[in-house]
Design a protein around this motif. Structure first.
Motif, short mmCIF file in Angstrom:
data_model
loop_
_atom_site.label_atom_id
_atom_site.label_comp_id
_atom_site.label_asym_id
_atom_site.label_seq_id
_atom_site.Cartn_x
_atom_site.Cartn_y
_atom_site.Cartn_z
N THR A 135 -5.41 11.11 43.75
CA THR A 135 -4.46 12.33 43.80
C THR A 135 -4.14 12.15 45.08
OG1 THR A 135 -6.17 13.78 44.15
CG2 THR A 135 -5.35 13.49 41.62
N ASP A 136 -4.46 11.97 45.75
CA ASP A 136 -4.05 11.78 47.24
C ASP A 136 -4.11 12.77 47.98
OD1 ASP A 136 -2.59 10.83 49.37
OD2 ASP A 136 -0.60 12.03 49.19
N LEU A 137 -5.61 13.77 47.62
CA LEU A 137 -5.31 15.08 48.36
C LEU A 137 -6.94 14.77 48.83
CD1 LEU A 137 -5.39 17.42 44.44
CD2 LEU A 137 -3.71 17.14 46.50
N SER A 138 -7.18 13.77 49.20
CA SER A 138 -8.51 13.81 50.22
C SER A 138 -8.03 14.15 51.59
CB SER A 138 -8.54 12.10 50.79
OG SER A 138 -9.39 11.92 49.43
N ARG A 139 -6.63 14.41 51.86
CA ARG A 139 -6.01 14.95 53.11
C ARG A 139 -6.06 15.83 52.93
NH1 ARG A 139 -0.89 16.48 51.70
NH2 ARG A 139 -0.76 15.67 49.85
N LEU A 140 -6.75 17.68 51.82
CA LEU A 140 -6.82 18.43 51.46
C LEU A 140 -7.83 19.19 51.68
CD1 LEU A 140 -2.95 19.33 50.33
CD2 LEU A 140 -3.73 18.98 52.89
N ALA A 141 -8.86 17.87 51.19
CA ALA A 141 -10.15 18.81 50.91
C ALA A 141 -11.00 19.65 51.07
CB ALA A 141 -11.38 17.11 50.80
N LYS A 142 -10.82 20.15 52.55
CA LYS A 142 -11.29 22.05 53.14
C LYS A 142 -10.42 22.52 52.90
CE LYS A 142 -14.44 19.27 53.84
NZ LYS A 142 -16.14 19.11 52.92
N ARG A 143 -8.55 22.17 51.97
CA ARG A 143 -8.27 23.69 52.61
C ARG A 143 -8.54 24.55 50.67
NH1 ARG A 143 -2.85 22.31 54.31
NH2 ARG A 143 -1.84 23.82 52.61
N THR A 144 -8.23 25.32 51.33
CA THR A 144 -7.95 26.70 49.89
C THR A 144 -7.17 26.69 49.38
OG1 THR A 144 -9.41 28.11 51.40
CG2 THR A 144 -8.47 29.14 49.47
N ALA A 145 -7.30 26.26 48.34
CA ALA A 145 -5.97 25.92 46.57
C ALA A 145 -5.58 26.93 47.18
CB ALA A 145 -6.65 25.84 45.76
N GLY A 146 -5.51 28.23 47.36
CA GLY A 146 -4.05 29.46 47.38
C GLY A 146 -3.81 29.14 48.75
N THR A 147 -3.18 28.59 49.49
CA THR A 147 -2.55 28.26 50.69
C THR A 147 -1.96 26.87 50.36
OG1 THR A 147 -4.43 26.79 51.83
CG2 THR A 147 -4.44 28.87 52.39
N LEU A 148 -2.16 26.01 49.50
CA LEU A 148 -1.68 24.72 48.84
C LEU A 148 0.03 24.60 48.68
CD1 LEU A 148 -3.90 22.98 46.54
CD2 LEU A 148 -3.54 22.73 49.03
N SER A 149 1.08 24.09 49.09
CA SER A 149 2.72 23.69 48.32
C SER A 149 2.16 23.81 47.30
CB SER A 149 3.15 22.73 49.22
OG SER A 149 2.63 21.57 48.72
N TYR A 150 3.18 24.12 46.47
CA TYR A 150 3.35 24.32 44.34
C TYR A 150 2.96 22.94 44.64
CZ TYR A 150 5.25 25.24 39.72
OH TYR A 150 5.37 24.98 39.07
N GLY A 151 3.43 22.04 44.72
CA GLY A 151 3.67 20.54 44.86
C GLY A 151 1.99 19.83 44.56
N ASP A 152 1.71 20.39 45.56
CA ASP A 152 -0.08 19.84 46.37
C ASP A 152 -0.77 20.28 44.95
OD1 ASP A 152 0.26 17.58 47.92
OD2 ASP A 152 0.03 19.78 49.04
N VAL A 153 -0.59 21.73 44.27
CA VAL A 153 -1.11 22.57 43.01
C VAL A 153 -1.41 21.96 42.37
CG1 VAL A 153 -1.39 24.84 42.03
CG2 VAL A 153 -1.01 24.99 44.86
N ALA A 154 0.24 21.27 41.91
CA ALA A 154 -0.08 20.67 40.95
C ALA A 154 -0.75 18.99 40.56
CB ALA A 154 1.84 19.97 40.65
N LEU A 155 -0.73 18.67 42.06
CA LEU A 155 -1.42 17.74 42.28
C LEU A 155 -3.32 17.83 41.59
CD1 LEU A 155 0.20 15.17 44.95
CD2 LEU A 155 0.24 15.06 42.56
N LEU A 156 -2.81 18.79 42.28
CA LEU A 156 -4.40 19.46 42.18
C LEU A 156 -5.07 19.56 40.95
CD1 LEU A 156 -7.78 20.66 43.02
CD2 LEU A 156 -6.65 22.76 44.04
N GLU A 157 -3.96 20.20 39.68
CA GLU A 157 -4.53 20.89 38.86
C GLU A 157 -4.70 19.12 37.97
OE1 GLU A 157 -3.12 23.62 35.34
OE2 GLU A 157 -1.56 22.30 36.39
N ILE A 158 -3.71 18.20 37.92
CA ILE A 158 -4.18 17.03 37.65
C ILE A 158 -5.62 16.48 38.34
CG2 ILE A 158 -2.98 14.80 37.57
CD1 ILE A 158 -0.40 15.57 38.12
N GLY A 159 -5.69 16.59 39.16
CA GLY A 159 -7.38 16.08 39.81
C GLY A 159 -7.95 16.84 38.89
N ILE A 160 -8.37 17.53 38.17
CA ILE A 160 -9.33 18.93 38.04
C ILE A 160 -9.00 17.94 36.59
CG2 ILE A 160 -9.37 20.57 37.21
CD1 ILE A 160 -8.65 22.55 39.77
N ALA A 161 -7.91 17.68 36.18
CA ALA A 161 -8.60 17.26 34.98
C ALA A 161 -8.46 15.68 34.33
CB ALA A 161 -6.95 16.86 34.03
#
Length: 257
Positions: A135-161
């Motif tokens: 999901t191209d989120l390795s760069r953000l692995a240690k970031r708190t989810a609440g600080t992500l951009s809207y697009g990265d939150v969407a990618l995280l939700e896809i990652g959770i699925a």
């Protein structure tokens, strides 16, 4: 078409006097990106809710991967390999990106055991790392989810699925509310993921739909209005009148000429 991974027969959902899904039948084969489009109120999200067990149907049958899942609970359908995201993005905002995915990977086990053997924890970390990379989120692995951009939150939700290792992924308006750059990022990622998992999307952005999907189902008033390839849907007179609009022909045609 190959043996359908998802087969729906005469599916109906009534809310009192309102029929949200009306005697709908549909077969989705494996190996394609399938889009479901239609005007607001057409029944698209309700259909996803029925398929994934979030809502009970009034009548009809849903088969997933050869099994009748019509009356099956949501977590059991998930264990069979059907995962979905929501139109309203939902993550653990106080946890890191990595922790969100880790928990989802752990949930695939029958019991959440904080005292798992070291080898099991290594397997969980390995799968977590794989999902972050997908999901191209390795760069953000240690970031708190609440600080992500809207697009990265969407990618995280896809990652959770994805963390549950699904056979099919249902994405409900994955680019809704995104900037053009975020939309491009998400579309590229979904396109890459479609090589390893079957994907069904609900989406209003026609540029995304026609650029990403192999097969399209158009819904109207809870029923199937039309089905076909992007070029067939583009040329369908009923679709142009009922949904796409006559004025959209030149724009869509130019993209797919």
């Amino acid at each position: 078409m190959t043996q359908p991974i998802l087969r729906i027969q005469n599916l109906t959902k009534n809310f009192g006097g309102l029929t949200a899904v009306n005697d709908l039948s549909l077969e989705l084969g494996s190996g394609v990106v399938h889009a479901i489009i239609g005007p607001n109120g057409a029944g698209k999200t309700t259909l996803f809710n029925l398929i994934s067990g979030f809502l009970p149907s009034t009548s009809g049958t849903v088969w997933f991967d050869g099994q009748d899942v019509t009356r099956m609970r949501t977590h059991l359908i998930s264990q069979l390999g059907l995962a979905r995201t929501l139109q309203i993005k939902s993550v653990f905002s106080s946890m890191t990106v990595e922790e969100n995915v880790w928990i989802a990977v752990q949930s695939r086990g029958k019991v959440f055991d904080p005292f798992s053997r070291a080898s099991s924890l290594k397997d969980t970390q390995r799968r977590t790392d794989e999902v972050l990379e997908q999901t191209d989120l390795s760069r953000l692995a240690k970031r708190t989810a609440g600080t992500l951009s809207y697009g990265d939150v969407a990618l995280l939700e896809i990652g959770i699925a994805l963390a549950t290792s699904p056979k099919m992924l249902l994405l409900d308006e994955p680019v809704c509310g995104m900037s053009p750059a975020e939309t491009d990022q998400t579309v590229r990622r979904v396109s890459d993921l479609s090589k390893s998992v079957d994907i069904v999307i609900i989406e209003h952005d026609m540029e995304v739909v026609f650029g990403l999907s192999d097969h399209i189902t158009v819904m109207a008033q809870g029923a199937v209005l039309a089905e076909g390839t992007p070029s067939e849907i583009q040329a369908n007179e009923k679709v142009r009148i009922a949904y796409l609009g006559e004025d959209d022909d030149d724009q869509i045609g130019a993209k797919h000429a």
